[in-house]
Design an enzyme around this catalytic site. Structure first.
Site, PDB file in Angstrom:
ATOM      1  N   TRP A 154       0.814  -1.221   0.000  1.00 10.92           N
ATOM      2  CA  TRP A 154       0.000   0.000   0.000  1.00 10.92           C
ATOM      3  C   TRP A 154       0.845   1.268   0.000  1.00 10.92           C
ATOM      4  O   TRP A 154       0.326   2.378  -0.171  1.00 10.92           O
ATOM      5  CB  TRP A 154      -0.922   0.017   1.217  1.00 10.92           C
ATOM      6  CG  TRP A 154      -0.208  -0.188   2.528  1.00 10.92           C
ATOM      7  CD1 TRP A 154      -0.106  -1.328   3.217  1.00 10.92           C
ATOM      8  CD2 TRP A 154       0.510   0.801   3.290  1.00 10.92           C
ATOM      9  NE1 TRP A 154       0.628  -1.155   4.366  1.00 10.92           N
ATOM     10  CE2 TRP A 154       1.015   0.156   4.437  1.00 10.92           C
ATOM     11  CE3 TRP A 154       0.774   2.148   3.133  1.00 10.92           C
ATOM     12  CZ2 TRP A 154       1.764   0.812   5.397  1.00 10.92           C
ATOM     13  CZ3 TRP A 154       1.522   2.819   4.089  1.00 10.92           C
ATOM     14  CH2 TRP A 154       2.010   2.154   5.205  1.00 10.92           C
ATOM     15  N   CYS A 155       2.163   1.127   0.208  1.00  5.60           N
ATOM     16  CA  CYS A 155       3.047   2.289   0.361  1.00  5.60           C
ATOM     17  C   CYS A 155       3.384   2.897  -1.009  1.00  5.60           C
ATOM     18  O   CYS A 155       3.831   2.206  -1.926  1.00  5.60           O
ATOM     19  CB  CYS A 155       4.322   1.867   1.093  1.00  5.60           C
ATOM     20  SG  CYS A 155       5.617   3.117   1.088  1.00  5.60           S
ATOM     21  N   TYR A 156       3.209   4.212  -1.124  1.00  7.74           N
ATOM     22  CA  TYR A 156       3.504   4.924  -2.368  1.00  7.74           C
ATOM     23  C   TYR A 156       4.977   4.803  -2.728  1.00  7.74           C
ATOM     24  O   TYR A 156       5.350   4.516  -3.873  1.00  7.74           O
ATOM     25  CB  TYR A 156       3.102   6.389  -2.226  1.00  7.74           C
ATOM     26  CG  TYR A 156       3.596   7.273  -3.351  1.00  7.74           C
ATOM     27  CD1 TYR A 156       2.959   7.280  -4.593  1.00  7.74           C
ATOM     28  CD2 TYR A 156       4.705   8.099  -3.178  1.00  7.74           C
ATOM     29  CE1 TYR A 156       3.416   8.088  -5.628  1.00  7.74           C
ATOM     30  CE2 TYR A 156       5.168   8.900  -4.199  1.00  7.74           C
ATOM     31  CZ  TYR A 156       4.519   8.899  -5.424  1.00  7.74           C
ATOM     32  OH  TYR A 156       4.979   9.698  -6.439  1.00  7.74           O
TER      33      TYR A 156
END
Length: 475
Positions: A168-170
């Site tokens: 989920w981390c950009y």
């Protein structure tokens, strides 16, 4: 010349011949009691004269220490890694300073708040301009690591570089294409089966939370460098590794990996690569030092901070134990004892938070918890007057503290909101007048002597009256 007879006429204390006086047992007893009473009152008056008297008043703050206020602190965070621990300051005038390092020291600590080694020297974090490649990479070049196979990989390859990420981390998604391409290139140059010097791997922290917690991963992506033979530190038994903080495009990653391989014989002494930093030994951190803030309402914030990493708010725990949190100059033991002598009620709130613990356990009910402290700061100035001279003894800041736990959608922080008062307490030492002391002593002696004489006269006349009545009854 004035004759002796005329001089005697001004005598205030005319003498009665001894033959005309009558001594009595009651008078003797009353004289002894009066003498003890005079001594008792004299002792009380002497003690009052020697006791320091102070006058307390509230005035507008006229501080001589300028417009800045010093805050000293020593706070232990059992679950906040030194790698990302940041000290930030902001105030109502728009001041906003992030990640203060010049006057701050960090030490890795274990869950029992015991230091696990020397000071954690993180150094300045390099500014990352290239966070990855713009070209998508469909195939995977890095090996997926799990809790079961991680030890096997770390002992098999001389250098194991691992990307701890979250889907989920950009920033993790920005890094993914270049990481996979770099892993492919390194496999082509250094065949894992034949060479075995270096391998690039990856760990999905949403799938392997236990493995990520073991290596104290709090920000994503975190790139760790594991060297065979240096995976366990002799003292304390903690892992000693490094973190990669260089550029994240393919060319930069490959160049860094090549440098790691080239420096293998002198891995421990290699200081030339500024893209590396020591990895934290434990998940806890003790932060101590001081900051200077303006004398206006503001905030001192302890948090996890990075411009190139993402954090899972539910995994950030800012529980802490306060060993010191004080305002103004640090008072010496001798000075504090002098203050206690003058004003016994002062000093108790100089370090009001000392020894306080604010611990939240890692469960669903305590996820995303920000711990806030609201501090109202009041300055106290003590002025001593001796021998008609006035001089300042000390300036001390005391404060009240109110704390609360707040659930937030953002990354949890430990926030100390301070509000200096525009007023100050002025404590002035009031010296006792020696002439007033002598006057009181004379009043005690004269008063007791006079009252005792009156009592003796009343008692003596009463006894005589009783005797006359008894004689009148007989006749």
């Amino acid at each position: 010349m004035i004759s002796a007879s005329k001089l005697k006429s001004v005598d205030f204390y005319r003498k009665i011949p001894r033959d005309l006086t009558e001594a009595s047992l009651s008078g003797a007893g009353l004289s002894i009691i009066a003498a003890f009473f005079i001594m008792f009152l004299f002792g009380m008056e002497l003690n009052n004269y020697l006791t320091v008297s102070t006058l307390t008043s509230v005035i507008v703050d006229r501080s001589s220490d300028g417009e800045f206020l010093r805050i000293d602190f020593n706070i232990s965070f059992p679950a906040l890694s030194c790698e990302f621990a940041s000290v930030d300051v902001s105030d109502v005038l728009g001041t906003n300073r992030l990640n203060i390092t010049k006057t701050i020291r960090k030490f890795s600590i274990d869950p029992n708040l015991v230091s696990t080694g020397s000071e954690f020297h993180s150094g300045p974090i390099p500014v990352i301009n290239k966070h990855g490649d713009d070209i998508e990479e469909d195939s995977e070049g890095s090996d997926s690591l799990t809790l079961e196979n991680f030890e096997k990989y770390s002992h098999r390859y001389s250098i194991l570089v691992v990307n701890f990420f979250a889907p989920w981390c950009y920033w993790s998604n920005r890094l993914k294409p270049s990481w996979e391409r770099a892993a492919k290139i390194m496999k082509e140059r250094y065949d894992p089966e034949m060479d075995g010097r270096i391998l690039l791997g990856k760990v999905d922290c949403t799938q392997e939370p236990g493995l990520c917690r073991r290596h104290h991963i709090q920000g994503y992506p975190s790139i760790r460098i594991f060297r065979k033979g240096n995976d366990v530190k002799e003292s304390y038994g903690h892992h000693e590794h490094e973190s990669y903080y260089g550029e994240r495009d393919t060319d930069s990653l490959v160049a860094a990996m090549e440098a790691f391989v080239a420096a293998m014989p002198r891995a421990l002494e290699d200081k030339s690569n500024h893209s590396k930093r020591p990895a934290p030994l434990t998940s806890g951190c003790r932060i101590e030092g001081f900051v200077r803030v303006k004398k206006v309402p503001g905030n001192l914030v302890f948090s996890a901070h990075s411009g190139a990493h993402s954090f899972d708010p539910s995994q950030i725990n800012v529980s802490h134990v306060v060993s010191q949190f004080s305002f103004g100059k640090k008072l010496s033991t001798r000075m504090m004892s002098e203050v206690k002598r003058l004003t016994p009620y002062l000093g108790a709130s100089h370090d009001r938070l000392m020894g306080q613990s604010y611990i939240t356990h890692h469960d669903h009910a305590h996820d995303n918890v920000t711990i806030e402290h609201y501090l109202q700061v009041v300055k106290t100035e003590i002025v001593s007057r001796r021998s008609s001279q006035e001089y300042k003894l000390l300036e001390e800041y005391e404060y009240t503290a109110h704390s609360s736990l707040v659930h937030s959608l953002y990354i949890p922080v430990a926030k100390f909101h301070f509000e200096p008062s525009p007023m100050q307490v002025l404590v002035t030492e009031v010296p006792k007048s020696f002439s007033h002391f002598i006057t009181n002593i004379c009043a005690i002696i004269g008063g007791v002597f006079t009252v005792a004489g009156i009592l003796d006269s009343i008692f003596h006349n009463t006894v005589r009256l009783v005797k006359k009545v008894e004689l009148g009854k007989q006749f």
